[in-house]
Design a protein around this motif. Structure first.
Motif, short mmCIF file in Angstrom:
data_model
loop_
_atom_site.label_atom_id
_atom_site.label_comp_id
_atom_site.label_asym_id
_atom_site.label_seq_id
_atom_site.Cartn_x
_atom_site.Cartn_y
_atom_site.Cartn_z
N HIS A 88 80.15 -36.61 -81.08
CA HIS A 88 78.90 -36.94 -81.95
C HIS A 88 79.14 -38.32 -82.70
N GLN A 89 80.34 -38.64 -82.82
CA GLN A 89 80.59 -39.90 -83.81
C GLN A 89 79.86 -41.42 -82.78
N LEU A 144 85.09 -39.73 -88.58
CA LEU A 144 85.81 -40.73 -88.74
C LEU A 144 85.77 -41.29 -90.27
N GLU A 145 85.65 -40.00 -91.09
CA GLU A 145 85.60 -40.35 -92.54
C GLU A 145 86.66 -41.25 -93.08
N HIS A 190 86.42 -45.04 -92.68
CA HIS A 190 85.26 -45.48 -93.28
C HIS A 190 85.21 -47.10 -93.69
N SER A 243 74.30 -41.27 -90.32
CA SER A 243 74.40 -42.41 -91.19
C SER A 243 73.35 -42.79 -92.05
N ILE A 246 79.81 -41.46 -90.71
CA ILE A 246 80.21 -41.36 -89.39
C ILE A 246 81.12 -40.08 -89.08
N PRO A 247 80.48 -39.19 -88.98
CA PRO A 247 81.05 -37.86 -88.75
C PRO A 247 82.42 -37.63 -87.97
#
Length: 309
Positions: free
Chosen positions: A271-272, A22-23, A26, A179, A19-20
């Motif tokens: 984007h996420q 939101l690393e 994770h 993902s 999830i770009p």
């Protein structure tokens, strides 16, 4: 690795981001994802097992439930194990051919499931609009043939996507901001004219989502027209047989349409959010389908209660 210039390279593997943006979350995001994934696997396996082992459920209408269960198991397992690897162990690398294989199973499963829902809509149409011919028209062989056609259609529609990607040998990056190996997420990395791939993906999406949904809506318009000619009691009873199918359709098409619309037109959407919506339609139908049919179908509900007790 060949490097003809500074921007385009030949890669033998890709790296999935997850999830770009939101690393750092994770590990927390993995908790609901794993819970939903595990529930979907258990639910679909239970439904399939009960219908296969219970002789009283060996009827044409329950074959649809078995087909849905198998497709949902494939859909859930196509991407979630790799995503959990990313969440838990930071195993982001995926082989190029494994990426194409994952792409095929994700998109083909969704296409096949849409075809099954279309066949189920026809089943409900015959049951309500022409009930005297239902046992003759909707037989086990007809349902099996419908399932086979749905599978063949899914393979025919989706197989060209990974095959056409094989003609691209150079990519601007091997980091996929997604993902899983979603078709357009990979296509955008190619150092070539990808307009044909883009148009083909849109055409397939139109044929699967718009046309299937239009035919389903048409069948229910005819069903509604037939229901209005019945008495109130008969109307309620007949409509009750459609509720499970309507709920399953909403659970399946709503996340896909939302993800597709946001992907195509949501230029201001983070984007996420795109990625989370793309994962929702991989998890929600496999989770809710066994619940909808298990709760709404009396025979399955009683068999599940007996099974667990």
């Amino acid at each position: 690795m060949d490097s003809p210039n500074n921007s385009c390279l030949h890669f033998t593997s890709f790296f999935l981001v997850g999830i770009p943006g939101l690393e750092h979350l994770h590990i927390w995001i993995s908790i609901p994802f794993f819970t939903i994934y595990l529930s979907a696997i258990i639910g679909n396996y239970t439904i399939v097992l009960i219908i296969v082992t219970e002789a009283s459920l060996h009827q044409p209408m329950y074959i649809f439930f078995i087909l849905l269960g198998f497709v949902d198991l494939i859909l859930a397992n196509a991407a979630m194990p790799k995503l959990l690897d990313i969440f838990w162990f930071q195993f982001k690398e995926i082989d190029y051919h494994a990426c194409l294989l994952q792409m095929f199973f994700v998109h083909a499963s969704s296409t096949i499931e849409s075809g099954i829902f279309l066949a189920m809509a026809y089943d409900r149409y015959v049951a309500i609009c022409n009930p005297l011919r239902y046992s003759v028209t909707v037989t086990t062989s007809v349902i099996l043939m419908s399932g086979l056609l749905a599978v063949l259609r899914g393979v025919f529609y989706i197989l060209p996507l990974p095959l056409l990607l094989r003609r691209f040998h150079l990519y601007s990056s091997n980091v996929i901001l997604h993902s899983y190996c979603e078709h357009m997420a990979v296509v955008r990395l190619a150092c070539a004219d990808v307009s044909f791939n883009d148009h083909l993906g849109m055409a397939i999406g139109f044929m699967v989502l718009v046309m299937d949904l239009a035919l389903i809506v048409t069948s229910y318009a005819l069903i509604l027209q037939a229901l209005l000619r019945l008495t109130a009691e008969a109307r309620l009873k007949a409509f009750g047989t459609c509720i499970s199918h309507i709920c399953a359709i909403l659970c399946f098409y709503t996340p896909i349409l939302s993800s597709s619309l946001v992907h195509r037109f949501g230029t201001n959407v983070p984007h996420q959010t795109h990625i989370l919506l793309a994962n929702v339609y991989l998890l929600v139908p496999p989770l809710l389908n066994p619940l909808v049919y298990g709760i709404r179908t009396k025979q399955i509900r009683e068999r599940v209660r007996t099974f667990f007790s």
